[in-house]
Design an enzyme around this catalytic site. Structure first.
Site, PDB file in Angstrom:
ATOM      1  N   PRO A 105       0.779  -1.246   0.000  1.00  0.00           N
ATOM      2  CA  PRO A 105       0.000   0.000   0.000  1.00  0.00           C
ATOM      3  C   PRO A 105       0.808   1.293   0.000  1.00  0.00           C
ATOM      4  O   PRO A 105       0.778   2.074   0.958  1.00  0.00           O
ATOM      5  CB  PRO A 105      -0.819  -0.139   1.289  1.00  0.00           C
ATOM      6  CG  PRO A 105       0.084  -0.908   2.207  1.00  0.00           C
ATOM      7  CD  PRO A 105       0.815  -1.887   1.327  1.00  0.00           C
ATOM      8  N   CYS A 106       1.488   1.551  -1.104  1.00  0.00           N
ATOM      9  CA  CYS A 106       2.239   2.805  -1.201  1.00  0.00           C
ATOM     10  C   CYS A 106       1.280   4.004  -1.222  1.00  0.00           C
ATOM     11  O   CYS A 106       1.699   5.138  -0.965  1.00  0.00           O
ATOM     12  CB  CYS A 106       3.140   2.806  -2.429  1.00  0.00           C
ATOM     13  SG  CYS A 106       2.315   2.483  -3.992  1.00  0.00           S
ATOM     14  N   HIS A 107      -0.007   3.748  -1.499  1.00  0.00           N
ATOM     15  CA  HIS A 107      -0.991   4.832  -1.485  1.00  0.00           C
ATOM     16  C   HIS A 107      -1.223   5.385  -0.083  1.00  0.00           C
ATOM     17  O   HIS A 107      -1.758   6.478   0.069  1.00  0.00           O
ATOM     18  CB  HIS A 107      -2.324   4.351  -2.075  1.00  0.00           C
ATOM     19  CG  HIS A 107      -2.922   3.189  -1.351  1.00  0.00           C
ATOM     20  ND1 HIS A 107      -2.627   1.881  -1.686  1.00  0.00           N
ATOM     21  CD2 HIS A 107      -3.790   3.121  -0.308  1.00  0.00           C
ATOM     22  CE1 HIS A 107      -3.301   1.070  -0.886  1.00  0.00           C
ATOM     23  NE2 HIS A 107      -4.004   1.787  -0.047  1.00  0.00           N
TER      24      HIS A 107
END
Length: 286
Positions: A247-249
């Site tokens: 989850p780089c978001h």
């Protein structure tokens, strides 16, 4: 031909972009609906179906003050450690996922995927179409893309010497299951990643960010024991090969500004708001 799900996301994305650019003005339902050429009634219903919350609440979730609040709440390191040490990727929407990462061997890394057999397929998500690809050890690539030809081209650029086959397999199905509504059965997702030791550490740290929470680049640098490496962390995050699951978001600027995203800032905003809505819904139902 576009499916109704993709058409709906494109409409929602247009609305989210409008909200993102005008959140300081707190646009009302009528104004947002007019921007996407829908009646307030139909827009409200479509938004509820997609996000699980109203446009008004979604506006709150992507407000900078809300982001700052999440960052403050996530300041306790045990929040990350608890989720990670219990074998969970996080709380909320992904609470029952167990994700294993295996780095590629030096030979696989150096030889651009030579002797690797990679399966790939096009899948759907609430955030548009994406390509999923896997080796015999696990998922190696997942990226949002609206054009199949470009998606396949970008995949093959990552592993130019691999052998490719367009077919679905259990690794891909497990990955796509994160977008389904049935979370009663545990899933195990295996990742087979091409990355440096530093990149792998950063990607593992991202998995510790619970669903519905956010972290900063500096926080991730501290998490991997290299507090002065915020810029390098940003570069590693920008190289993330597995959209959504890694989850780089969930990494934003310390100011609360959402910032850039490999697959578009509007999509990043959509995912953050979508996860926040579901995370709050789950906590309220407990």
């Amino acid at each position: 031909m576009e499916t109704q799900k993709i058409i709906n996301y494109n409409r929602i994305a247009k609305a989210i972009e409008f909200i993102r650019q005008n959140f300081k003005k707190q646009p009302g339902l009528d104004e947002i609906a007019e921007h996407v050429s829908l009646s307030p009634f139909h827009f409200q219903r479509l938004f509820l179906e997609w996000a699980g919350t109203s446009p008004k609440k979604f506006l709150q979730y992507i407000n900078i003050q809300y982001a700052k609040q999440l960052l403050k709440e996530s300041n306790d390191i045990s929040l990350f450690d608890t989720a990670y040490k219990t074998g969970l990727s996080g709380t909320g929407r992904l609470h029952d996922l167990f994700i294993k990462i295996e780095g590629m061997t030096p030979a696989e890394y150096k030889n651009d995927g030579k002797n690797l057999n990679i399966n790939y397929a096009i899948g759907e998500s609430p955030f548009g179409e994406l390509i999923v690809a896997s080796t015999d050890k696990g998922l190696c690539y997942m990226a949002f893309s609206s054009l199949k030809e470009i998606a396949v081209k970008e995949l093959k650029e990552r592993f130019p010497k691999a052998n490719y086959s367009e077919q679905t397999d259990p690794f891909q199905q497990a990955a796509l299951s994160v977008f389904q509504n049935d979370w009663t059965k545990p899933h195990e997702i295996k990742l087979h990643l091409k990355g440096t030791d530093f990149q792998l550490k950063v990607w593992e740290a991202l998995l510790k960010i619970p669903t519905g929470h956010l972290a900063t680049y500096n926080r991730i640098a501290q998490e991997i024991g290299n507090p002065k490496a915020s810029r390098a962390v940003g570069s590693a995050i920008g190289s993330n090969p597995i959209a959504f699951i890694i989850p780089c978001h969930r990494v934003i600027q310390s100011s609360g500004i959402i910032g850039g995203y490999m697959w578009g800032s509007t999509r990043k905003t959509a995912i953050i708001g979508w996860e926040a809505a579901r995370n709050i819904e789950e906590h309220e139902s407990v």
